[in-house]
Motif scaffolding. Structure first.
Motif, PDB file in Angstrom:
ATOM      1  N   HIS A 252       1.093  -5.824 -18.725  1.00 46.69           N
ATOM      2  CA  HIS A 252       0.834  -5.532 -17.582  1.00 46.69           C
ATOM      3  C   HIS A 252       0.639  -7.148 -16.507  1.00 46.69           C
ATOM      4  N   VAL A 253       0.826  -7.058 -15.444  1.00 44.92           N
ATOM      5  CA  VAL A 253       0.719  -8.030 -14.295  1.00 44.92           C
ATOM      6  C   VAL A 253       0.058  -7.594 -12.918  1.00 44.92           C
ATOM      7  N   LEU A 254      -0.563  -8.380 -12.222  1.00 42.71           N
ATOM      8  CA  LEU A 254      -1.013  -7.980 -11.094  1.00 42.71           C
ATOM      9  C   LEU A 254      -0.104  -8.385  -9.864  1.00 42.71           C
ATOM     10  N   VAL A 255       0.167  -7.841  -8.993  1.00 42.49           N
ATOM     11  CA  VAL A 255       1.088  -8.068  -7.873  1.00 42.49           C
ATOM     12  C   VAL A 255       0.027  -7.969  -6.563  1.00 42.49           C
ATOM     13  N   ALA A 256       0.023  -8.777  -5.676  1.00 38.70           N
ATOM     14  CA  ALA A 256      -0.720  -8.657  -4.518  1.00 38.70           C
ATOM     15  C   ALA A 256      -0.089  -9.289  -3.480  1.00 38.70           C
ATOM     16  N   VAL A 257       0.763  -8.243  -2.732  1.00 34.77           N
ATOM     17  CA  VAL A 257       1.686  -8.598  -1.342  1.00 34.77           C
ATOM     18  C   VAL A 257       0.936  -8.462  -0.237  1.00 34.77           C
ATOM     19  N   GLY A 258       0.467  -9.665   0.190  1.00 38.62           N
ATOM     20  CA  GLY A 258      -0.649  -9.593   1.374  1.00 38.62           C
ATOM     21  C   GLY A 258       0.313  -9.505   2.723  1.00 38.62           C
ATOM     22  N   ASN A 259       1.441  -9.893   2.965  1.00 36.02           N
ATOM     23  CA  ASN A 259       2.123  -9.870   4.123  1.00 36.02           C
ATOM     24  C   ASN A 259       3.595  -9.499   3.966  1.00 36.02           C
ATOM     25  N   ASP A 260       4.375  -9.252   4.831  1.00 37.79           N
ATOM     26  CA  ASP A 260       5.700  -8.980   4.899  1.00 37.79           C
ATOM     27  C   ASP A 260       6.799 -10.059   4.375  1.00 37.79           C
ATOM     28  N   SER A 261       6.281 -11.113   4.646  1.00 34.77           N
ATOM     29  CA  SER A 261       7.151 -12.455   4.200  1.00 34.77           C
ATOM     30  C   SER A 261       6.914 -12.460   2.633  1.00 34.77           C
ATOM     31  N   GLN A 262       5.757 -12.283   1.885  1.00 34.87           N
ATOM     32  CA  GLN A 262       5.650 -12.260   0.566  1.00 34.87           C
ATOM     33  C   GLN A 262       6.239 -11.120   0.174  1.00 34.87           C
ATOM     34  N   TYR A 263       6.211  -9.960   0.859  1.00 38.82           N
ATOM     35  CA  TYR A 263       7.211  -8.924   0.363  1.00 38.82           C
ATOM     36  C   TYR A 263       8.490  -9.268   0.269  1.00 38.82           C
ATOM     37  N   ALA A 264       9.204  -9.840   1.059  1.00 42.47           N
ATOM     38  CA  ALA A 264      10.815 -10.157   1.167  1.00 42.47           C
ATOM     39  C   ALA A 264      11.029 -10.976  -0.028  1.00 42.47           C
ATOM     40  N   LEU A 275      15.614  -4.258  -0.309  1.00 45.57           N
ATOM     41  CA  LEU A 275      14.249  -3.299  -0.158  1.00 45.57           C
ATOM     42  C   LEU A 275      13.591  -4.063   1.104  1.00 45.57           C
ATOM     43  N   ALA A 276      13.644  -5.355   1.236  1.00 49.42           N
ATOM     44  CA  ALA A 276      12.914  -5.840   2.409  1.00 49.42           C
ATOM     45  C   ALA A 276      13.621  -5.583   3.626  1.00 49.42           C
ATOM     46  N   GLU A 277      14.827  -5.174   3.661  1.00 46.62           N
ATOM     47  CA  GLU A 277      15.573  -4.921   5.101  1.00 46.62           C
ATOM     48  C   GLU A 277      15.465  -3.382   5.296  1.00 46.62           C
ATOM     49  N   ASP A 278      15.475  -2.603   4.347  1.00 44.04           N
ATOM     50  CA  ASP A 278      15.247  -1.428   4.549  1.00 44.04           C
ATOM     51  C   ASP A 278      13.907  -0.734   5.714  1.00 44.04           C
ATOM     52  N   PRO A 279      14.217  -0.231   6.668  1.00 40.40           N
ATOM     53  CA  PRO A 279      13.208   0.250   7.496  1.00 40.40           C
ATOM     54  C   PRO A 279      12.141   0.945   6.841  1.00 40.40           C
ATOM     55  N   ARG A 280      12.313   1.820   6.070  1.00 39.56           N
ATOM     56  CA  ARG A 280      11.371   2.420   5.254  1.00 39.56           C
ATOM     57  C   ARG A 280      10.339   1.737   4.709  1.00 39.56           C
ATOM     58  N   PHE A 281      10.763   0.456   4.277  1.00 37.25           N
ATOM     59  CA  PHE A 281       9.904  -0.379   3.528  1.00 37.25           C
ATOM     60  C   PHE A 281       9.571  -1.736   4.139  1.00 37.25           C
ATOM     61  N   THR A 283       7.810  -3.242   6.782  1.00 40.92           N
ATOM     62  CA  THR A 283       6.733  -3.400   7.226  1.00 40.92           C
ATOM     63  C   THR A 283       5.508  -2.646   6.239  1.00 40.92           C
ATOM     64  N   ASN A 284       4.279  -3.308   6.393  1.00 45.67           N
ATOM     65  CA  ASN A 284       3.439  -2.544   5.521  1.00 45.67           C
ATOM     66  C   ASN A 284       3.150  -1.151   5.950  1.00 45.67           C
ATOM     67  N   PRO A 285       2.867  -0.944   7.252  1.00 38.52           N
ATOM     68  CA  PRO A 285       2.730   0.435   7.563  1.00 38.52           C
ATOM     69  C   PRO A 285       3.899   1.171   6.975  1.00 38.52           C
ATOM     70  N   ALA A 286       5.084   1.055   6.991  1.00 37.26           N
ATOM     71  CA  ALA A 286       6.267   1.693   6.551  1.00 37.26           C
ATOM     72  C   ALA A 286       6.115   1.841   5.151  1.00 37.26           C
ATOM     73  N   ARG A 287       5.552   0.927   4.278  1.00 38.32           N
ATOM     74  CA  ARG A 287       5.457   0.998   3.179  1.00 38.32           C
ATOM     75  C   ARG A 287       4.541   1.712   2.485  1.00 38.32           C
ATOM     76  N   ILE A 288       3.162   1.949   3.419  1.00 42.65           N
ATOM     77  CA  ILE A 288       2.316   2.851   3.085  1.00 42.65           C
ATOM     78  C   ILE A 288       2.815   4.179   3.080  1.00 42.65           C
ATOM     79  N   GLU A 289       3.501   4.537   4.317  1.00 49.92           N
ATOM     80  CA  GLU A 289       3.939   6.010   4.615  1.00 49.92           C
ATOM     81  C   GLU A 289       5.035   6.350   3.474  1.00 49.92           C
ATOM     82  N   ASN A 290       5.667   5.326   2.727  1.00 52.42           N
ATOM     83  CA  ASN A 290       6.748   5.581   1.868  1.00 52.42           C
ATOM     84  C   ASN A 290       6.496   5.045   0.274  1.00 52.42           C
TER      85      ASN A 290
END
Length: 393
Positions: A252-264, A275-281, A283-290
């Motif tokens: 196991h590992v831990l990943v802590a993506v704190g902002n959208d640039s880290q996510y990209a 996956l960083a360009e998909d509007p479902r994912f 932004t962080n609010p979108a990632r929470i929703e999906n």
């Protein structure tokens, strides 16, 4: 080099974990701590909370359990029976020489001995008197016993801990006790500062449940803001995605993506920049929703990779990532060695000639913490402390 609290004397009437955590910290900072222990019970309850125990050079079990040792270095153990008039007189004499008194009896439990805060402050108005209890000195639950488990349940942290479809779960250590001890320490230091200015002592009332509620932090305020109950998220984060453990091919590992640039950059490492360009994912609010849809994809991709590859790949891309260590890995790590977070304190009367303890995390440049007294056997300092007290007149 003198500690920050050099010259401060602490009369410690406490046992178990919360208040002893406080007094150990005060001791590490240079205070002299007199730990009062009851001869009728052979001292602090945690002396018997084992195994494991430290053994003497002949292999016999001592009264130094691992549990006791975790919160009782830099203290002198003094055996006093406070139920006797002689013992009460001794406590009053020590209080006259002390700066701080700390106790964790049930509210009102010391009244019959004349050792409650009102009695001692009336006789010794310079004192900082700190009372640690389960629910505090006031309120409908004041008479109930306080244990860490009850505080974690009553204060809500168990409702937030564990898998979403699992049962409420306590934290793996007595964290309500430990944090209560930290709040008590802060209160004592603040009261000492007030006394420095005014000469006036005071009473501090700190409760396990109050402390535990205070560190509900963002989840507690989120509930107060919405009026809705918060849900257990397991190792996921309630308001950041992805921020969790991921299973890899070998652990196991831990990943802590704190902002959208880290996510990209995370998606680039996984070979899925889409996956960083998909509007479902994107932004962080979108990632929470999906969340569910995204994590199903990410978990599949992470499971194909070895932990070492994930750690190296994400570190190179400056995406927050880390291992999930066992305690053995923690205490053999080069970081622990560099930060002196594992220490040895000499005791000639134990096997190996020393006990191994967790170091203090405070790194003060002018008044560093010191480790002067290893965790004591019950009553081993009684004669020395009482002889010193006699000399004070």
């Amino acid at each position: 080099m003198a500690g920050a609290l050099d010259g401060i004397r602490v009369l410690d009437l406490s046992r178990i974990l919360a208040a002893p955590t406080c007094t150990q910290l005060l001791g590490d900072l240079g205070a002299e701590v007199w730990k009062i222990e009851n001869p009728g019970t052979d001292g602090d309850d945690t002396r018997k909370w084992g195994p494991p125990f430290v053994h003497d050079p002949d292999g016999a079990r001592t009264d130094l359990s691992a549990y006791f040792m975790c919160a009782n270095r830099n203290k002198l153990s003094v055996g006093v029976d406070i139920s006797t008039s002689e013992g009460q007189a001794t406590i009053h004499a020590l209080a006259a020489q002390a700066d701080v008194v700390i106790e964790n009896f049930k509210p009102g439990g010391l009244d019959k001995y004349g050792l409650d805060h009102a009695s001692l402050l009336a006789a010794h108005p310079h004192l900082i008197y700190c009372s640690v209890s389960g629910y505090g000195q006031t309120g409908p639950n004041r008479a109930k016993p306080g244990y860490d488990l009850m505080a974690q349940g009553y204060g809500g942290i168990m409702s937030l801990t564990g898998e979403p479809d699992g049962r409420p779960m306590k934290v793996g250590v007595g964290i309500a006790d430990v944090m209560c001890g930290m709040y008590a320490t802060v209160g004592i230091l603040a009261a000492l500062r007030h006394r420095d200015r005014t000469g006036e002592g005071q009473h501090i009332d700190v409760a396990l449940v109050d402390s535990q509620i205070a560190w509900l932090i963002n989840e507690g305020v989120a509930h107060l803001t919405t009026g809705k109950e918060r849900k257990r998220q397991g190792n996921e984060h309630a308001t950041i995605v992805p921020y969790q453990t991921f299973e890899t091919a070998d652990g196991h590992v831990l990943v802590a993506v704190g902002n959208d640039s880290q996510y990209a950059r995370f998606c680039e490492y996984l070979g899925r920049p889409d996956l960083a360009e998909d509007p479902r994912f994107s932004t962080n609010p979108a990632r929470i929703e999906n969340r569910g849809k995204l994590l199903k994809i990410l978990e599949g991709l992470m499971a194909e990779r070895d932990s070492a590859d994930v750690l190296a790949g994400l570190e190179a891309r400056k995406v927050p990532v880390g291992p999930v260590h066992t305690l053995g890995q923690v205490f053999t790590s080069d970081q622990v060695a560099a930060r002196d977070m594992k220490i040895k304190m000499a005791r000639d009367d134990v096997a190996g000639g020393a006990v191994t303890l967790i170091g203090n995390p405070l790194k003060l440049s002018k008044t560093p913490v010191t480790y002067r007294h290893p965790p004591p056997h019950f009553g081993e300092d009684t004669e020395a402390v009482l002889e010193w007290l006699k000399q004070q007149g």
